[in-house]
Every structure is written in C-alpha cells, then in structure tokens.
Design a protein around this motif. Structure first.
Motif, short mmCIF file in Angstrom:
data_model
loop_
_atom_site.label_atom_id
_atom_site.label_comp_id
_atom_site.label_asym_id
_atom_site.label_seq_id
_atom_site.Cartn_x
_atom_site.Cartn_y
_atom_site.Cartn_z
N ALA A 9 56.44 110.21 40.10
CA ALA A 9 57.73 109.84 40.69
C ALA A 9 58.76 109.82 39.56
O ALA A 9 58.38 109.63 38.38
CB ALA A 9 57.63 108.46 41.35
N PRO A 10 60.04 110.01 39.87
CA PRO A 10 61.06 110.18 38.83
C PRO A 10 61.08 109.08 37.76
O PRO A 10 61.26 109.35 36.58
CB PRO A 10 62.36 110.22 39.63
CG PRO A 10 61.95 110.69 40.98
CD PRO A 10 60.57 110.16 41.23
N GLU A 11 60.86 107.82 38.19
CA GLU A 11 60.96 106.72 37.20
C GLU A 11 59.86 106.81 36.13
O GLU A 11 59.93 106.13 35.11
CB GLU A 11 60.96 105.36 37.88
CG GLU A 11 59.67 104.95 38.58
CD GLU A 11 59.63 105.38 40.05
OE1 GLU A 11 60.44 106.22 40.44
OE2 GLU A 11 58.76 104.84 40.78
N LYS A 12 58.87 107.68 36.37
CA LYS A 12 57.76 107.75 35.41
C LYS A 12 57.96 108.86 34.37
O LYS A 12 57.20 108.99 33.42
CB LYS A 12 56.43 107.97 36.15
CG LYS A 12 56.06 106.82 37.10
CD LYS A 12 55.55 105.61 36.34
CE LYS A 12 54.99 104.56 37.28
NZ LYS A 12 54.39 103.42 36.60
N GLY A 13 58.94 109.73 34.59
CA GLY A 13 59.35 110.69 33.56
C GLY A 13 58.30 111.73 33.20
O GLY A 13 58.24 112.18 32.05
N LEU A 14 57.50 112.17 34.16
CA LEU A 14 56.43 113.14 33.88
C LEU A 14 56.96 114.41 33.22
O LEU A 14 56.29 115.01 32.36
CB LEU A 14 55.68 113.47 35.17
CG LEU A 14 54.64 114.59 35.12
CD1 LEU A 14 53.56 114.32 34.07
CD2 LEU A 14 54.00 114.78 36.50
N GLN A 15 58.17 114.83 33.56
CA GLN A 15 58.69 116.11 33.06
C GLN A 15 58.68 116.17 31.53
O GLN A 15 58.46 117.22 30.94
CB GLN A 15 60.09 116.43 33.60
CG GLN A 15 61.21 115.52 33.15
CD GLN A 15 61.40 114.31 34.06
OE1 GLN A 15 60.45 113.83 34.68
NE2 GLN A 15 62.62 113.80 34.15
N ASP A 16 58.89 115.03 30.87
CA ASP A 16 58.91 115.03 29.40
C ASP A 16 57.53 115.33 28.83
O ASP A 16 57.40 116.05 27.83
CB ASP A 16 59.39 113.68 28.87
CG ASP A 16 60.87 113.45 29.17
OD1 ASP A 16 61.49 114.34 29.80
OD2 ASP A 16 61.39 112.38 28.82
N ALA A 17 56.49 114.81 29.48
CA ALA A 17 55.12 115.08 29.01
C ALA A 17 54.79 116.55 29.21
O ALA A 17 54.20 117.20 28.34
CB ALA A 17 54.13 114.19 29.77
N VAL A 18 55.25 117.11 30.33
CA VAL A 18 55.00 118.54 30.61
C VAL A 18 55.76 119.39 29.61
O VAL A 18 55.23 120.38 29.08
CB VAL A 18 55.40 118.87 32.06
CG1 VAL A 18 55.33 120.36 32.34
CG2 VAL A 18 54.52 118.10 33.06
N ALA A 19 56.97 118.97 29.29
CA ALA A 19 57.77 119.71 28.29
C ALA A 19 57.07 119.71 26.94
O ALA A 19 56.99 120.74 26.25
CB ALA A 19 59.15 119.08 28.17
#
Ligand code: HBI
Length: 366
Positions: A203-213
């Motif tokens: 979910a957005p509040e968990k900021g997964l995109q940064d880990a994927v980046a």
C-alpha cells in the motif's frame, strides 16, 4: 530468609481485536501478530484470556469468541477530517456490545482497534480498558477521543514507539510498550542467499516503490512478501520499474515468511508514514537479517545504525543503495542478539504484564 516476590495476581483478560478483518487473514495487518504474541505469552504466565474477533478468525488454539458484522473502513485511507463512520450491522459495535455483556467476568479489557467507538465507550464500562494504539496520528476525530481517554484514564494508552507517540499532542502521556515476537518461530541464518527482502502490506504508505527502485539500480533480486492491499499501486510499480528483478511471494504464514526472510542478505524498510513500530524489522533481525530502514518511525528505534543494519535518509533510494554496498560490515549474530535482548516474547511479556497490573491496581487504589 528470602522474601517471596509478591505473586502477580492472575488476571482475567478480554482481548478485543481490530474490526477490519478476521485474525489470520492478513487484513488486520501487524495487529494480528501483535495480538497473537501478547496473548500467547500472557497465558504462558498464568493469566486467563479470551479473544473477541471477527467471524472466521483463527485464535491459534486460544479461547475465541467470533462476532459477525460488517468491517470498518481502514483508518489510514481516511483524511484527517474524516467523520466517524460505522456501517450498519457493525462488527465493531457488536464486538463491544459483547464486551459490555461479559465485562464482569474479567479484570481488564485490552483494545486492539484503531477506531473511535472503543475509546468513546471506555467511560461507559465498569472495568478498565487498556488501549494498544497500533498507528500514529491519522485523524482529528481519533486524536480527540484518544486524548479524552488518556486524560480521564491516565496510563491506559499504550504505543509501540516514541516516534509514534510523538505524532500525538499527548505523547508524554502514552506508555511505550514497544513490541515482541516468539523467537522460537524464527531460525537464525548465518549464510544468506543472494537476494534482499521487503515485507509489509502493499500500500502507498509502505513505500514499496523505493525498494523496487533500489533492486533495479543494483540488480539485486528483491523478494516481496505481504498482503496485496492496493492492486493499482502494485501495478503502477511494475510499470514504472519493468526491469527490476522482483518476485512477489504472496501473503505468508509466519513460518513460510521466516523461511524466505531468513535467507535475505538484508530487509529493506521504506515507510512513507511514521511506522508505529515495524514488526517485520524484529522478525528479520531474529533471523540474523540486517535491516536497512529509512530513519523514520518505529524502525529507527529498533535498528542500531551500523550494528544491526543501517538507518538512512528517508525517501532516498541512493542512500538505500549505499547501505546495500556496506552490508558485509554487519555481523548477523548482532542482529539476533538485538531481538533477544529487547523484543522477545519474554521482554514484551514483562512490559505488558506490568502495564496491565499497573492499570488494574490503579483501579484498586481509587
Ligand atoms: N483501520 N479502522 C481501522 N481499524 C484498525 O484497527 C486498523 C485499521 N487499519 C490498519 C490496522 N488497524 C492494522 O493494520 C494496524 O496493524 C496498522
């Protein structure tokens, strides 16, 4: 002649779970693991305990009362000025009506819901309520009602970290109990596999995109584990990072989770919000897995920078990458030792038992 320690009075505890999904479904987020661990340990210590939860819940063999009804909307999807919304045939209202009916059979009710009603009802009940607040400040209405309770019933508001308490105006009146896990569920792993992990509600509040980046930048494979709460958010990440070597492993039981988590070279924690605690941080450390986390919220009070992982500048993918390059300086045994010292079920059990008996004795003192 040694003075026998005063035997702690065995308490009769009523644990009322959160109203957003059955225990064991993952919908309840970190509260599911928290409630299970606290309940197991308090029973081990000789207290009696019943869990009240949504129909379809598992209570891992502990006494359970299942309540039917419609779930609450997830509080973190609401705006700060959101009104209090309670659906028709509300499972929350039904759970607390049950608690009212049976309250005289118990010494203490423990509330795990981040919802307005249990706080509002507290003065209407004849036995004390310990409120374990699971998130930081989200809405004016919740802040207001929690402040009302902490004012009228000092010492009954529990939080998991100082950072979480600081999101409230009454921070210094909250009792920080941290959290804990049953270490016997987590096996230490000295030799990791060549991948890193990310665990949490997607979910957005968990900021997964940064880990994927970070995974795409370094080429290090990323295993993602957790409840897929926001499908659109997940699809957007896959579109934005088509070359990232990521693998979604699903929402896993604790045992399946730790089997994968323990093999990670590191766990990345990238919360966008003030994570109240970060159960996954202690689950990883318990397996010897260093945690690389944004210096924000609960994880910043768990990870010792440079010893059990790294704390980096929030929202900086570059700093995540820098930390990944320093991983070999971390001793995986130091990670396990951190949890054994501070976050075992025994350490958490001491904190919770002391909190519960302080609240009950205060009632006796009145
Ligand atoms: N939303 N309304 C509501 N009530 C809760 O108890 C609640 C929630 N959202 C998330 C949540 N609890 C748990 O995931 C916490 O562990 C964060």
């Amino acid at each position: 002649m040694p003075i026998n320690p005063t035997p702690k009075k065995s308490l009769r505890l009523l644990f009322v779970s959160n109203p957003i999904g059955p225990l064991g479904s993952g919908l309840g987020g970190g509260v599911e693991l928290t409630l299970r661990n606290i309940a197991t340990e308090q029973i081990r210590r000789g207290h009696s305990l019943t869990i009240v939860a949504t129909k379809g819940s598992t209570a891992w063999g502990m006494p359970l009362v299942e309540i039917a009804g419609n779930p609450q909307i997830s509080a973190q999807t609401q705006g700060r000025d959101a009104p209090i919304i309670i659906p028709a045939s509300s499972v929350l209202a039904n759970m607390w009506d049950y608690a009212r009916q049976v309250q005289t059979d118990y010494d203490l009710i423990v509330n795990f819901a981040y919802d307005w009603l249990p706080f509002y009802l507290t003065p209407f009940l004849t036995i004390p309520v310990a409120h374990l607040v699971s998130m930081g400040s989200l809405t004016e209405a919740m802040d207001g009602i929690i402040e009302q309770v902490v004012t009228q019933f000092p010492g009954t508001i529990g939080v998991h970290s100082l950072a979480q308490a600081e999101t409230f105006s009454f921070a210094n009146r909250c009792r920080c109990v941290k959290n804990g896990i049953d270490l016997s569920f987590y096996d230490f792993c000295a030799e990791p596999a060549p991948w890193i992990g990310w665990v949490g509600r997607i979910a957005p509040e968990k900021g997964l995109q940064d880990a994927v980046a970070a995974s795409e930048l370094t080429g290090i494979p990323l295993k993602i584990m957790g409840f897929l709460q926001d499908e659109l958010y997940w699809q957007q990440i896959l579109q934005d990072y088509p070359n990232a070597p990521v693998q979604y492993e699903g929402f896993l039981s604790t045992d399946e989770l730790q089997k994968r988590l323990r093999q990670c070279r590191a766990l990345l924690m990238t919360p966008r919000w003030v994570e109240a605690f970060g159960n996954v941080a202690i689950e990883a450390l318990a397996c010897g897995v260093p945690v690389i986390a944004y210096r924000r919220g609960g994880p910043a009070e768990i990870v010792e920078d440079g010893k059990s992982g790294f704390l980096v500048e929030p929202d900086s993918v570059e700093r995540l990458v820098d930390a990944l390059e320093k991983l070999d300086t971390i001793d995986r045994h130091a990670c396990r030792q951190r949890v054994e010292a501070e976050y075992s079920n025994q350490a958490m059990g001491d904190r919770m038992e002391q909190w519960f008996s302080d609240i009950c004795s205060k009632v006796n003192k009145l």
